[in-house]
Structures are given as structure tokens and as C-alpha cells.
Motif scaffolding. Structure first.
Motif, short mmCIF file in Angstrom:
data_model
loop_
_atom_site.label_atom_id
_atom_site.label_comp_id
_atom_site.label_asym_id
_atom_site.label_seq_id
_atom_site.Cartn_x
_atom_site.Cartn_y
_atom_site.Cartn_z
N LYS A 40 -40.45 28.86 18.78
CA LYS A 40 -41.01 30.14 18.37
C LYS A 40 -40.97 31.13 19.53
O LYS A 40 -40.61 32.30 19.36
N GLN A 96 -37.76 35.11 11.81
CA GLN A 96 -37.25 33.85 11.25
C GLN A 96 -36.08 34.12 10.33
O GLN A 96 -35.12 33.35 10.31
N SER A 101 -42.12 25.15 12.68
CA SER A 101 -43.52 24.74 12.62
C SER A 101 -43.71 23.26 12.88
O SER A 101 -44.84 22.80 13.05
N ALA A 122 -38.25 27.86 8.96
CA ALA A 122 -39.71 27.93 9.14
C ALA A 122 -40.30 26.53 9.28
O ALA A 122 -41.18 26.30 10.12
#
Length: 65
Positions: free
Chosen positions: A10, A20, A39, A35
Motif C-alpha cells: 500500500k 488501486q 489487504s 484489493a
């Protein structure tokens, strides 16, 4: 995989001012897949790792360190 494990990803994206959507489009993967990778909710294939790394300018092996 822990949630924090991909904070580095990130940070690399944000340092380049990219969303993104922009990274996923350039890497040729779906935004939802990107994503989930960012994450830490899912693993990343070698092919996707190489594409993301090429887009953001780092070694794809960083995903597996």
C-alpha cells in the motif's frame, strides 16, 4: 497472512500517487483481486506478483519474503 503484512505494498502504491484501480489496470488484474492482495486477504500468484511488481517498480520476490 496477517493484515499488516502488505502495508508495504500500500505504501509503495501511495508513494507513487496511484489508486488501486490504476495499479490493477496497469498490472492486468481486477481491482477486487488487487484489493484482496494488498489487504492480505488472499495470496498472490507468481504471475500477478510479477505484474504488480513491474507496475510499482520492485522485485516480485518481495511478496514471498
Amino acid at each position: 497472512m496477517g493484515h499488516e503484512e502488505r502495508e508495504w505494498l500500500k505504501e509503495k502504491r501511495l508513494n507513487q500517487g496511484l489508486t488501486q484501480v490504476q495499479v490493477s489496470k496497469q498490472a492486468g488484474i481486477s481491482q477486487s483481486a488487487y484489493a484482496n492482495i494488498e489487504s492480505g486477504r488472499c495470496g498472490v500468484s507468481i504471475e500477478s506478483a510479477k505484474r504488480i511488481a513491474a507496475t510499482l517498480g520492485f522485485s516480485w520476490t518481495q511478496f514471498y519474503e
